[in-house]
Structure formats: structure tokens, C-alpha cells
Design a protein around this motif. Structure first.
Motif, PDB file in Angstrom:
ATOM      1  N   LYS A   1     -15.655  12.732  16.094  1.00 22.03           N
ATOM      2  CA  LYS A   1     -16.261  14.066  16.042  1.00 22.03           C
ATOM      3  C   LYS A   1     -16.337  14.694  17.429  1.00 22.03           C
ATOM      4  O   LYS A   1     -16.068  15.896  17.588  1.00 22.03           O
ATOM      5  CB  LYS A   1     -17.658  13.957  15.429  1.00 22.03           C
ATOM      6  CG  LYS A   1     -18.472  15.232  15.496  1.00 22.03           C
ATOM      7  CD  LYS A   1     -19.881  14.999  14.974  1.00 22.03           C
ATOM      8  CE  LYS A   1     -20.785  16.180  15.240  1.00 22.03           C
ATOM      9  NZ  LYS A   1     -22.163  15.930  14.767  1.00 22.03           N
ATOM     10  N   ALA A   2     -16.669  13.906  18.432  1.00 19.03           N
ATOM     11  CA  ALA A   2     -16.826  14.448  19.788  1.00 19.03           C
ATOM     12  C   ALA A   2     -15.532  15.078  20.286  1.00 19.03           C
ATOM     13  O   ALA A   2     -15.552  16.122  20.955  1.00 19.03           O
ATOM     14  CB  ALA A   2     -17.281  13.332  20.735  1.00 19.03           C
ATOM     15  N   GLU A   3     -14.405  14.472  19.962  1.00 15.94           N
ATOM     16  CA  GLU A   3     -13.118  15.019  20.401  1.00 15.94           C
ATOM     17  C   GLU A   3     -12.819  16.338  19.694  1.00 15.94           C
ATOM     18  O   GLU A   3     -12.298  17.275  20.304  1.00 15.94           O
ATOM     19  CB  GLU A   3     -12.011  14.001  20.134  1.00 15.94           C
ATOM     20  CG  GLU A   3     -10.668  14.416  20.694  1.00 15.94           C
ATOM     21  CD  GLU A   3      -9.596  13.359  20.501  1.00 15.94           C
ATOM     22  OE1 GLU A   3      -8.411  13.686  20.686  1.00 15.94           O
ATOM     23  OE2 GLU A   3      -9.945  12.207  20.164  1.00 15.94           O
ATOM     24  N   ILE A   4     -13.135  16.401  18.400  1.00 12.00           N
ATOM     25  CA  ILE A   4     -12.913  17.644  17.645  1.00 12.00           C
ATOM     26  C   ILE A   4     -13.812  18.748  18.178  1.00 12.00           C
ATOM     27  O   ILE A   4     -13.373  19.898  18.349  1.00 12.00           O
ATOM     28  CB  ILE A   4     -13.160  17.405  16.147  1.00 12.00           C
ATOM     29  CG1 ILE A   4     -12.155  16.395  15.600  1.00 12.00           C
ATOM     30  CG2 ILE A   4     -13.063  18.718  15.367  1.00 12.00           C
ATOM     31  CD1 ILE A   4     -12.413  15.971  14.169  1.00 12.00           C
ATOM     32  N   THR A   5     -15.048  18.407  18.454  1.00 13.79           N
ATOM     33  CA  THR A   5     -16.003  19.390  19.000  1.00 13.79           C
ATOM     34  C   THR A   5     -15.505  19.937  20.332  1.00 13.79           C
ATOM     35  O   THR A   5     -15.578  21.147  20.598  1.00 13.79           O
ATOM     36  CB  THR A   5     -17.384  18.741  19.180  1.00 13.79           C
ATOM     37  OG1 THR A   5     -17.821  18.212  17.925  1.00 13.79           O
ATOM     38  CG2 THR A   5     -18.405  19.755  19.685  1.00 13.79           C
ATOM     39  N   ALA A   6     -14.972  19.057  21.181  1.00 12.29           N
ATOM     40  CA  ALA A   6     -14.476  19.472  22.495  1.00 12.29           C
ATOM     41  C   ALA A   6     -13.279  20.397  22.382  1.00 12.29           C
ATOM     42  O   ALA A   6     -12.987  21.163  23.309  1.00 12.29           O
ATOM     43  CB  ALA A   6     -14.114  18.237  23.326  1.00 12.29           C
ATOM     44  N   ASN A   7     -12.593  20.360  21.237  1.00 16.11           N
ATOM     45  CA  ASN A   7     -11.422  21.226  21.011  1.00 16.11           C
ATOM     46  C   ASN A   7     -11.774  22.439  20.162  1.00 16.11           C
ATOM     47  O   ASN A   7     -10.915  22.940  19.411  1.00 16.11           O
ATOM     48  CB  ASN A   7     -10.307  20.423  20.338  1.00 16.11           C
ATOM     49  CG  ASN A   7      -9.559  19.534  21.301  1.00 16.11           C
ATOM     50  OD1 ASN A   7      -9.077  19.999  22.329  1.00 16.11           O
ATOM     51  ND2 ASN A   7      -9.480  18.247  20.998  1.00 16.11           N
ATOM     52  N   ALA A   8     -13.008  22.923  20.269  1.00 15.83           N
ATOM     53  CA  ALA A   8     -13.460  24.108  19.537  1.00 15.83           C
ATOM     54  C   ALA A   8     -13.284  23.923  18.026  1.00 15.83           C
ATOM     55  O   ALA A   8     -12.943  24.851  17.311  1.00 15.83           O
ATOM     56  CB  ALA A   8     -12.727  25.364  20.018  1.00 15.83           C
ATOM     57  N   TYR A   9     -13.523  22.690  17.579  1.00 19.76           N
ATOM     58  CA  TYR A   9     -13.450  22.327  16.150  1.00 19.76           C
ATOM     59  C   TYR A   9     -12.066  22.564  15.545  1.00 19.76           C
ATOM     60  O   TYR A   9     -11.945  22.806  14.347  1.00 19.76           O
ATOM     61  CB  TYR A   9     -14.529  23.071  15.352  1.00 19.76           C
ATOM     62  CG  TYR A   9     -15.929  22.773  15.827  1.00 19.76           C
ATOM     63  CD1 TYR A   9     -16.549  21.574  15.503  1.00 19.76           C
ATOM     64  CD2 TYR A   9     -16.623  23.676  16.631  1.00 19.76           C
ATOM     65  CE1 TYR A   9     -17.839  21.282  15.951  1.00 19.76           C
ATOM     66  CE2 TYR A   9     -17.907  23.398  17.075  1.00 19.76           C
ATOM     67  CZ  TYR A   9     -18.511  22.198  16.739  1.00 19.76           C
ATOM     68  OH  TYR A   9     -19.777  21.911  17.201  1.00 19.76           O
ATOM     69  N   ASP A  10     -11.049  22.503  16.372  1.00 17.24           N
ATOM     70  CA  ASP A  10      -9.672  22.642  15.887  1.00 17.24           C
ATOM     71  C   ASP A  10      -9.345  21.461  14.973  1.00 17.24           C
ATOM     72  O   ASP A  10      -9.535  20.298  15.337  1.00 17.24           O
ATOM     73  CB  ASP A  10      -8.713  22.663  17.087  1.00 17.24           C
ATOM     74  CG  ASP A  10      -7.305  23.103  16.702  1.00 17.24           C
ATOM     75  OD1 ASP A  10      -6.833  22.679  15.631  1.00 17.24           O
ATOM     76  OD2 ASP A  10      -6.685  23.857  17.476  1.00 17.24           O
ATOM     77  N   LEU A  11      -8.819  21.755  13.777  1.00 20.02           N
ATOM     78  CA  LEU A  11      -8.512  20.705  12.808  1.00 20.02           C
ATOM     79  C   LEU A  11      -7.017  20.577  12.527  1.00 20.02           C
ATOM     80  O   LEU A  11      -6.630  19.878  11.583  1.00 20.02           O
ATOM     81  CB  LEU A  11      -9.254  20.978  11.487  1.00 20.02           C
ATOM     82  CG  LEU A  11     -10.775  20.935  11.558  1.00 20.02           C
ATOM     83  CD1 LEU A  11     -11.378  21.339  10.221  1.00 20.02           C
ATOM     84  CD2 LEU A  11     -11.262  19.545  11.967  1.00 20.02           C
ATOM     85  N   SER A  12      -6.186  21.240  13.324  1.00 18.36           N
ATOM     86  CA  SER A  12      -4.744  21.116  13.114  1.00 18.36           C
ATOM     87  C   SER A  12      -4.298  19.731  13.557  1.00 18.36           C
ATOM     88  O   SER A  12      -4.671  19.250  14.620  1.00 18.36           O
ATOM     89  CB  SER A  12      -3.991  22.203  13.881  1.00 18.36           C
ATOM     90  OG  SER A  12      -4.343  22.178  15.249  1.00 18.36           O
ATOM     91  N   ILE A  13      -3.482  19.097  12.728  1.00 21.25           N
ATOM     92  CA  ILE A  13      -3.096  17.708  12.986  1.00 21.25           C
ATOM     93  C   ILE A  13      -2.287  17.569  14.269  1.00 21.25           C
ATOM     94  O   ILE A  13      -2.382  16.547  14.966  1.00 21.25           O
ATOM     95  CB  ILE A  13      -2.327  17.138  11.779  1.00 21.25           C
ATOM     96  CG1 ILE A  13      -2.287  15.610  11.850  1.00 21.25           C
ATOM     97  CG2 ILE A  13      -0.938  17.751  11.665  1.00 21.25           C
ATOM     98  CD1 ILE A  13      -1.849  14.947  10.558  1.00 21.25           C
ATOM     99  N   ASN A  14      -1.550  18.600  14.635  1.00 21.29           N
ATOM    100  CA  ASN A  14      -0.721  18.526  15.842  1.00 21.29           C
ATOM    101  C   ASN A  14      -1.558  18.475  17.112  1.00 21.29           C
ATOM    102  O   ASN A  14      -1.060  18.070  18.163  1.00 21.29           O
ATOM    103  CB  ASN A  14       0.238  19.715  15.905  1.00 21.29           C
ATOM    104  CG  ASN A  14       1.293  19.654  14.824  1.00 21.29           C
ATOM    105  OD1 ASN A  14       1.659  18.570  14.381  1.00 21.29           O
ATOM    106  ND2 ASN A  14       1.782  20.805  14.390  1.00 21.29           N
ATOM    107  N   ARG A  15      -2.804  18.880  17.020  1.00 25.78           N
ATOM    108  CA  ARG A  15      -3.702  18.813  18.177  1.00 25.78           C
ATOM    109  C   ARG A  15      -3.996  17.355  18.549  1.00 25.78           C
ATOM    110  O   ARG A  15      -4.235  17.032  19.708  1.00 25.78           O
ATOM    111  CB  ARG A  15      -5.002  19.557  17.854  1.00 25.78           C
ATOM    112  CG  ARG A  15      -6.139  19.356  18.834  1.00 25.78           C
ATOM    113  CD  ARG A  15      -5.912  20.075  20.130  1.00 25.78           C
ATOM    114  NE  ARG A  15      -6.010  21.512  19.981  1.00 25.78           N
ATOM    115  CZ  ARG A  15      -5.976  22.359  21.002  1.00 25.78           C
ATOM    116  NH1 ARG A  15      -5.847  21.891  22.237  1.00 25.78           N
ATOM    117  NH2 ARG A  15      -6.040  23.665  20.794  1.00 25.78           N
ATOM    118  N   TYR A  16      -3.974  16.464  17.553  1.00 30.08           N
ATOM    119  CA  TYR A  16      -4.408  15.084  17.782  1.00 30.08           C
ATOM    120  C   TYR A  16      -3.292  14.049  17.588  1.00 30.08           C
ATOM    121  O   TYR A  16      -3.406  12.934  18.090  1.00 30.08           O
ATOM    122  CB  TYR A  16      -5.574  14.757  16.840  1.00 30.08           C
ATOM    123  CG  TYR A  16      -6.684  15.767  16.935  1.00 30.08           C
ATOM    124  CD1 TYR A  16      -7.531  15.803  18.038  1.00 30.08           C
ATOM    125  CD2 TYR A  16      -6.856  16.743  15.942  1.00 30.08           C
ATOM    126  CE1 TYR A  16      -8.537  16.757  18.142  1.00 30.08           C
ATOM    127  CE2 TYR A  16      -7.856  17.696  16.037  1.00 30.08           C
ATOM    128  CZ  TYR A  16      -8.686  17.707  17.138  1.00 30.08           C
ATOM    129  OH  TYR A  16      -9.681  18.660  17.243  1.00 30.08           O
TER     130      TYR A  16
END
Length: 494
Positions: free
Chosen positions: A440-455
């Protein structure tokens, strides 16, 4: 799935309507639905009559009175005079199913039938259609359901206003993700033809307990299944009729299909009513701000339908309720305040269980839009929220990703379902694979971006090339061969 002779019979039935001037697929399905409903009433009546005769008792709650006997399928199908058959069906049987008394009149299908219109005006057409329908075996529930699904697949009007008919295998996959139980209350607030509700019903019919007994046979489960489990909303009168008929042909006695514009203030009264939501809501466009339900407008300030539907799902779910819904990729990474707020809400205030990225060809030939499935749980007082989110990169769904959508060997769905059922944050840690977890912390740091390519991490294979001098030597050798071939060609030409 229907194949062979049965498929040919349905195709011939469809062609008969087309050749007689009824070519709109929705109209064809509606007219067939009316006749199937008339036939179904008679089939039920015949079964009740047979049972009463075997038991030597009077029949309970007959649908057809002495005066309405001509309305029965088993009566008018034998009429030799086509004009007499048309008069009977148009002037007696069709009005009869619109004004049925008793319990049937309270059914959603009967309510939706109030504005129905019988379009078959040719005696020859009706006689042909009745004869063809009578030759199609309808005793088996699966056959009836598959037949109806095949007819629905002919809807060429799908894809307008952001509405796409969800492929049946994707619907089945989403139902298996949530694995509804016999006590769940299931809703699709943009139900269309009722595909999600039908798939949920079929899943529950196959559910067995530890002793191998059908779960629906346990005390009270069958009554709940037939009367209180399945709910659908739609504002299109044609879809309400077709959806109700679809569920009834799949053996659900009293589906609760309601005429309701799910996002509007006029229908804002339903909240915390369901334990499972399955949906593929309209993606396209916006709605008039003044018509949006006030409670949804308070949750998220937007006029975009895909975001409003997400807020609606949370409103409809009971605490602890679960959802699996299809969203356009823009919901995952959109940078507007409303997009970010919705994702923040899912992660901080509820439990986002999974994000499944689907290939862009899933909705072809209607659209090539990229989509994903969001699976989430509405948090109750004693439940934990989002800690880690499971991602899956689905690259193939068993069909070609072009307009033809032909069956192919590549299919990630079995692997997806297997990994979903066995998912564990300690497993699937390799982000170069199809499935992986993101804290969750990583998603939060990315402005809650949920696109799979981000991760997702991409593995690049190292490619070794020859040294430049070696490449130059090869080029000179190749150039020499070309010069020799040209000289030979010139000699041949004289």
C-alpha cells in the motif's frame, strides 16, 4: 454452447424474421422472447396438470382458466388456419401475458411487459416461427440458456453509448473470482441482458458441500435463490424485458429486475442492500450534473459515469460486501482530482483486493478499449483495510484479439483463477511475472496509481552484436555478392 443442428435451427429462425422485414436484432429477440414466455407458461401448466393427475388431486393455482385455454401454446400451435393463429396470439395470448393475474402479475417480467408491442403482423410469418420454435428442444434449462445466449450474441447494436456486451467467459471468470455463496444477495446495477446474474446462478447450481451435496438443496437456500438473491437495474425497457426473460429461461423464478437509472437522484434510495456486486457499467461520457444522486455527488465530485458507478457500488454494498467490476484503464491512472480521490477511497477506506489488467481486444468487435477488473471489499467495523494489492497481467483470454475473436490456445484465465484462489502476499513476489503484490505504501507514494505498468518490471534480454569491424566486413562481402549478381544479369541481357 449450442452447436450443429440446434444452432442451424436458431439461425433459420433468425433468417425467417429478417426475410419478413423484422431485422432489428433487439426486436427479433423481443418477439422470440414473447413467444418463448407463452410457451413456457404452457409447459409449466402441462407439468402441473400431469403431477395433479398422477396424485389424483385437483391442480393448484392454474394459470389458464377455462376462458383462456385458447391462449395456450399447445392449443394454438395446432391451428391449420394461419390467420386464425395470428388472431389468437395477437388478440388473446399476447394480451393475456401482459395482464396475468395472481402471482405472475407481480413478477418483474409481467410489469416490464406492460409497454410491450407484438410486431408480427404476417400470418405466414407467425405460423413459420411457431413451428420452428416448437421444434427446438426447450425442456433442458442449459439448452434454453445457451439458446438465449446465442441469440443475444447477435446483438449488433451493442457498443453504443459505452455499453458493450460482456463476453460470457469474462463474466464467468469474474463470478469465480468472487465465488458467491447460497446466502449472498447479488446485484448488477447496469444489468442489460442479465449476463452476470445468469453466470452467478449457474455457478451456485454447481456448488457442493463437503459431502458432495448440492448447496442449494439445503433448507431455505432454494427459496432464497428463486426469490431474493438476484437483483438487476436498468433504464432501458427493452433490456428489462430481455434480461428478465433471460433469467427466467435460466430457471430463476422471480428475478428482481427493476427499471432504475442507477446514478440519478430519482433512484437514490437503495444502499447497503447487497453482499455481492458484479458489473460492467457504461464507460462513455458524462451525465447531467443536476440529475446525479446527491449522496453520490457528496462522495465524489464528477460527472463521469465510470467514476460515479464506482461510488454507487460502494453505496450498494453491505459492510463486508464484495465486488468485481470492469473499468476503463483511465480509472486506474487518471490524474484528475476525482480519479485520485476515488482510488484513495478504495485503498484507504476500503480493501482493494486485486487489479487485473485485461488485453485491449476483449471487447472487440465493439471496441478496442483497454480495461481492467477491480476486485474490492467494503470495509466493516472489524475488518482490516488495504495492506497489499494483488496485480495480474492478463495478456490472453483464449480468443484472438482481433475483430474475429476466434478461439486460440493462449489463455491466462485458468492460471489467473488458480493464483487468485491461492494468493498469499508471501508468494508472487517476482514483478517480472504475471502476478505480483504491491504494498500500500508504494501505491500511496505514486498518487494511488493502479496501472500495472507502474509496478511491473520488464526483463530485457541482453543481445550481443559483432564488433563494428566484423559487421563492416560482412557488409562488404554482401556488397560484393550483389555486384557479381548484377554483372551476371547484365551479361544475360547482352
Amino acid at each position: 454452447m449450442i452447436t450443429g443442428e440446434l444452432k442451424s435451427k436458431v439461425d433459420r429462425l433468425w433468417t425467417t424474421f429478417w426475410n419478413n422485414g423484422i431485422s432489428n436484432p433487439l426486436s427479433v429477440i423481443e418477439q422470440i422472447s414473447y413467444l418463448l414466455f407463452i410457451k413456457r407458461l404452457d409447459d409449466l401448466e402441462l407439468a402441473k396438470e400431469s403431477k395433479a393427475q398422477q396424485l389424483g388431486r385437483p391442480m393448484e393455482q392454474p394459470v389458464f382458466s377455462a376462458d383462456s385455454q385458447p391462449c395456450r401454446w399447445s392449443q394454438f400451435k395446432h391451428l391449420d388456419d394461419a390467420e386464425a393463429m395470428l388472431r389468437t396470439v395477437r388478440d388473446q395470448a399476447f394480451p393475456f401475458i401482459k395482464t396475468l393475474g395472481g402471482e405472475v402479475a407481480d413478477s418483474p417480467y409481467a410489469r416490464h411487459m406492460q409497454d410491450a408491442v407484438f410486431l408480427i403482423g404476417s400470418p405466414a410469418l407467425l405460423a413459420s416461427v411457431v413451428a420452428q420454435i416448437d421444434q427446438i428442444p426447450m425442456e433442458d434449462r442449459d439448452t434454453k440458456g445457451d439458446l438465449y445466449e446465442y441469440m443475444l450474441s447477435k446483438l449488433s447494436t451493442a457498443g453504443t453509448n459505452g455499453q458493450f456486451r460482456t463476453p460470457r467467459h469474462i463474466i464467468k471468470m469474474m463470478v469465480e473470482l468472487l465465488a458467491p455463496g447460497p446466502h449472498d444477495i447479488i446485484c448488477d446495477p447496469a444489468c442489460g441482458t442479465g449476463g452476470f446474474l445468469v453466470a452467478a446462478a449457474e455457478y451456485l447450481r454447481g456448488l457442493k458441500d463437503s459431502q458432495g451435496n448440492q448447496v442449494l438443496n439445503a433448507a431455505g437456500n432454494r427459496a432464497h435463490f428463486n426469490q431474493g438473491m438476484f437483483h438487476g437495474f436498468d433504464f432501458d425497457a427493452t433490456m428489462l424485458r430481455i434480461g428478465s426473460m433471460n433469467l427466467m429461461l435460466h430457471g430463476i423464478e422471480q428475478p428482481k429486475i427493476e427499471a432504475r437509472d442507477s446514478l440519478s437522484e430519482d433512484h437514490a434510495g437503495v444502499e447497503e442492500a447487497f453482499t455481492v456486486v458484479l458489473a460492467n457499467p457504461p464507460f462513455k461520457g458524462s451525465v447531467e450534473k443536476s440529475t446525479i444522486a446527491k449522496d453520490l455527488a457528496k462522495v465524489i465530485k464528477t460527472t463521469k459515469t465510470e467514476l460515479l458507478f464506482m461510488a454507487l457500488f460502494l453505496r450498494l454494498l453491505k459492510k463486508g460486501g464484495r465486488a468485481a467490476v470492469i473499468v476503463p484503464d483511465g480509472v486506474l491512472f487518471g490524474s484528475s482530482k476525482a480519479h485520485k480521490e476515488l482510488r484513495r477511497m478504495l485503498i484507504e477506506e476500503h480493501k482493494l483486493d486485486g487489479v487485473i489488467s485485461m488485453p485491449s481486444g476483449v471487447f472487440k468487435p465493439y471496441a478496442g478499449v483497454s480495461t481492467a477488473i477491480l476486485a474490492f471489499t467494503k470495509i466493516g467495523v472489524s475488518q482490516d483495510g488495504t495492506d497489499t494489492v494483488w496485480f495480474y497481467d492478463m495478456a490472453a483470454d483464449g480468443f484472438s484479439l482481433d475483430d474475429k475473436r476466434q478461439p486460440v490456445e493462449e489463455n491466462d484465465i485458468p492460471d489467473l483463477l488458480k493464483r487468485w484462489k491461492a494468493r498469499d502476499p508471501k508468494q508472487d513476489t517476482d514483478r517480472t511475472g504475471k502476478a505480483f503484490w504491491v504494498p500500500k505504501a508504494e501505491i500511496t507514494a505514486n498518487a494511488y496509481d493502479l496501472s500495472i505498468n507502474r509496478y511491473k518490471e520488464i526483463e530485457y534480454e541482453e543481445v550481443e552484436y559483432d564488433p563494428p569491424k566484423v559487421i563492416l566486413q560482412k557488409l562488404r562481402a554482401l556488397e560484393g555478392e550483389i555486384r557479381q549478381d548484377l554483372d551476371e544479369l547484365e551479361r544475360m541481357l547482352g
